[in-house]
Design an enzyme around this catalytic site. Structure first.
Site, PDB file in Angstrom:
ATOM      1  N   LYS A 111       0.682  -1.661  -0.155  1.00 11.93           N
ATOM      2  CA  LYS A 111       0.128  -0.117   0.060  1.00 11.93           C
ATOM      3  C   LYS A 111       0.814   1.427   0.173  1.00 11.93           C
ATOM      4  O   LYS A 111       0.467   2.658  -0.618  1.00 11.93           O
ATOM      5  CB  LYS A 111      -0.671  -0.135   1.158  1.00 11.93           C
ATOM      6  CG  LYS A 111      -2.451  -0.864   0.703  1.00 11.93           C
ATOM      7  CD  LYS A 111      -2.904  -0.980   2.187  1.00 11.93           C
ATOM      8  CE  LYS A 111      -4.755  -2.030   1.577  1.00 11.93           C
ATOM      9  NZ  LYS A 111      -4.944  -0.989   2.680  1.00 11.93           N
ATOM     10  N   LYS A 195      -8.019 -12.548  -8.912  1.00 14.91           N
ATOM     11  CA  LYS A 195     -10.195 -13.069  -8.131  1.00 14.91           C
ATOM     12  C   LYS A 195     -10.834 -11.718  -8.598  1.00 14.91           C
ATOM     13  O   LYS A 195     -10.134 -10.907  -9.029  1.00 14.91           O
ATOM     14  CB  LYS A 195      -8.669 -12.767  -6.521  1.00 14.91           C
ATOM     15  CG  LYS A 195      -8.707 -11.370  -6.071  1.00 14.91           C
ATOM     16  CD  LYS A 195      -8.310 -11.387  -4.730  1.00 14.91           C
ATOM     17  CE  LYS A 195      -7.970 -10.155  -3.915  1.00 14.91           C
ATOM     18  NZ  LYS A 195      -8.005 -10.382  -2.706  1.00 14.91           N
ATOM     19  N   LYS A 198     -13.397  -6.143  -6.800  1.00 11.89           N
ATOM     20  CA  LYS A 198     -13.599  -4.067  -6.377  1.00 11.89           C
ATOM     21  C   LYS A 198     -12.695  -3.437  -8.014  1.00 11.89           C
ATOM     22  O   LYS A 198     -13.372  -2.328  -8.557  1.00 11.89           O
ATOM     23  CB  LYS A 198     -14.894  -3.948  -5.988  1.00 11.89           C
ATOM     24  CG  LYS A 198     -14.243  -3.781  -4.798  1.00 11.89           C
ATOM     25  CD  LYS A 198     -15.133  -3.815  -4.028  1.00 11.89           C
ATOM     26  CE  LYS A 198     -14.515  -3.600  -2.063  1.00 11.89           C
ATOM     27  NZ  LYS A 198     -15.182  -4.368  -1.365  1.00 11.89           N
TER      28      LYS A 198
HETATM   29  P1  AMP Z   1     -11.314  -7.095   0.540  1.00  8.90           P
HETATM   30  O1  AMP Z   1     -12.688  -6.363   0.027  1.00  8.90           O
HETATM   31  O2  AMP Z   1     -10.773  -7.368  -0.518  1.00  8.90           O
HETATM   32  O3  AMP Z   1     -10.966  -6.145   1.386  1.00  8.90           O
HETATM   33  O4  AMP Z   1     -11.751  -7.899   1.472  1.00  8.90           O
HETATM   34  C1  AMP Z   1     -12.569  -8.323   1.887  1.00  8.90           C
HETATM   35  C2  AMP Z   1     -12.757 -10.075   2.458  1.00  8.90           C
HETATM   36  O5  AMP Z   1     -12.825 -10.640   1.754  1.00  8.90           O
HETATM   37  C3  AMP Z   1     -11.409 -10.723   3.017  1.00  8.90           C
HETATM   38  O6  AMP Z   1     -12.129 -11.391   3.746  1.00  8.90           O
HETATM   39  C4  AMP Z   1     -11.302 -11.512   1.939  1.00  8.90           C
HETATM   40  O7  AMP Z   1     -10.348 -12.855   1.946  1.00  8.90           O
HETATM   41  C5  AMP Z   1     -12.237 -12.155   1.234  1.00  8.90           C
HETATM   42  N1  AMP Z   1     -12.382 -11.550  -0.746  1.00  8.90           N
HETATM   43  C6  AMP Z   1     -12.328 -10.672  -1.040  1.00  8.90           C
HETATM   44  N2  AMP Z   1     -12.079 -10.928  -2.073  1.00  8.90           N
HETATM   45  C7  AMP Z   1     -12.411 -12.119  -2.549  1.00  8.90           C
HETATM   46  C8  AMP Z   1     -12.611 -13.347  -3.384  1.00  8.90           C
HETATM   47  N3  AMP Z   1     -12.208 -12.141  -4.334  1.00  8.90           N
HETATM   48  N4  AMP Z   1     -12.807 -14.909  -3.156  1.00  8.90           N
HETATM   49  C9  AMP Z   1     -12.566 -15.145  -1.751  1.00  8.90           C
HETATM   50  N5  AMP Z   1     -12.759 -14.030  -1.094  1.00  8.90           N
HETATM   51  C10 AMP Z   1     -12.190 -12.982  -0.803  1.00  8.90           C
END
Ligand code: AMP
Ligand code: TRP
Length: 333
Positions: A111, A195, A198
């Site tokens: 970051k 993956k 957003k």
């Molecule tokens: P983030 O929005 O990336 O901060 O993710 C929030 C939560 O969602 C975290 O616990 C991530 O591990 C999970 N997460 C985010 N994207 C994915 C994905 N494509 N597949 C599985 N888990 C996800």
């Protein structure tokens, strides 16, 4: 027997997509049955990167409504800044944290490298894992369900707890453990090599409150054969569609389509239809619940303020004991 405690937190940024839901939040919903749960919307954490104040408050409430709409019990939900003891404990923990460890955190390195145009990197971004340690330890959580990317932060949490315990000569803090959900990463349907996320652009994620037609359309255009696997192996795009059906617990469709695949007569159009209907069924249910909550916005907000106040009492108890142990003043005004 007393229930074990589970704590997890999520930052109020952007919308909830099916990757977040299947990879994290669905598991939170399930754990409510057997654990004493603490689920935080961590707005103090979202100040570590440049942000807009009115947007932060809006995103915080949005996430609360979203979490409730997918099944989180409001009694377990709190907003971090309504429990300012998190920030207080994080200051105390700063004094028990080897600062060199903070510089080694991968999330900080990533970051800070992509920070802002003017190169501003806040001390808050460096200190973020200490606040995370406070989030966890303030409720003496036994388990922390998180993605593998958070393992390093959890390890640091244990280091801080241990150092604190050693210094005060008492096993005061429980050393928490991470819990990894067994759902693998959900991939982007537009590019199964990455993956679902957003930040990668609109086509790379599907919002859990998306309208049915748009979900169908997005799944219809899912990439199936990108030539990403050796011949004879299931392509990543097809694996991902199967994964969505399984994660959505549409097991009848899953089994029958897998039989087709093994018999080498799987039709992608059927696979896509089943994946789309699995997500549509969930999103319809979520949208309905969300509309109900939004129709009673004021009540819901009051409910969350009340649950945060209730949860805050437990945090205050910890702070009182920590101040006692560390030689700080403890006066009730
Ligand atoms: P983030 O929005 O990336 O901060 O993710 C929030 C939560 O969602 C975290 O616990 C991530 O591990 C999970 N997460 C985010 N994207 C994915 C994905 N494509 N597949 C599985 N888990 C996800
Ligand atoms: N750092 C976590 C993330 O980026 C969010 C978080 C903050 C968290 N405090 C926490 C997760 C405490 C678990 C426990 O996803």
């Amino acid at each position: 027997m007393e229930k074990k405690r589970v704590l997890s937190c999520i930052q109020p940024t952007g919308n909830m997509h099916f990757g977040n839901y299947f990879g994290a939040v669905k598991n939170w919903v399930k754990m409510q049955e057997s654990y004493e749960c603490y689920y935080g919307v961590v707005d103090y954490h979202s100040m570590t990167m440049p942000y807009q104040p009115d947007k932060l408050r809006q995103n915080t409430w949005d996430l609360i409504f979203n979490l409730m709409a997918v099944g989180i019990n409001p009694e377990f939900l709190f907003i971090q800044s309504l429990v300012p003891e998190h920030a207080e404990l994080s200051w105390i923990f700063n004094c028990f944290t080897p600062y060199g460890r903070l510089m080694q955190m991968t999330q900080f390195k990533d970051k800070s490298a992509t920070a802002t145009d003017d190169g501003f990197v806040s001390a808050g971004l460096l200190d973020y894992p200490v606040l995370q340690a406070a989030d966890i330890l303030i409720y003496r959580a036994d388990y922390v369900p998180v993605g593998k990317d958070q393992d390093q932060h959890l390890e640091l949490t244990r280091t801080i707890a241990q150092r604190f315990n050693n210094q005060v000569g008492k096993e005061y803090f429980v050393l928490p453990e991470g819990l990894h959900s067994d759902t693998p990463k959900i991939a982007s349907t537009a590019d199964p090599l990455r993956k679902m996320s957003k930040s990668a652009g609109e086509k790379h994620s599907i919002n859990v409150f998306e309208d049915s037609e748009r979900i169908r359309k997005q799944i219809r255009s899912a990439v199936t054969d990108a030539g990403d696997q050796p011949a004879g192996e299931m392509s990543l795009g097809v694996q991902n569609l199967f994964e969505l059906i399984k994660a959505g617990e549409n097991m009848t469709a899953y089994t029958s389509l897998m039989e087709d695949y093994n018999a080498e007569n799987l039709k992608y159009v059927d696979l896509k239809a089943a994946a789309a209907e699995t997500l549509v069924a969930l999103s319809e249910q979520f949208r309905e619940k969300r509309a109900e909550l939004l129709a009673n916005k004021k009540d819901v907000k009051n409910q969350i303020k009340a649950s945060s106040a209730e949860i805050r009492k437990r945090a205050q108890e910890t702070i009182r004991e920590v101040k006692e142990l560390t030689g700080l003043m403890n006066v009730k005004f």
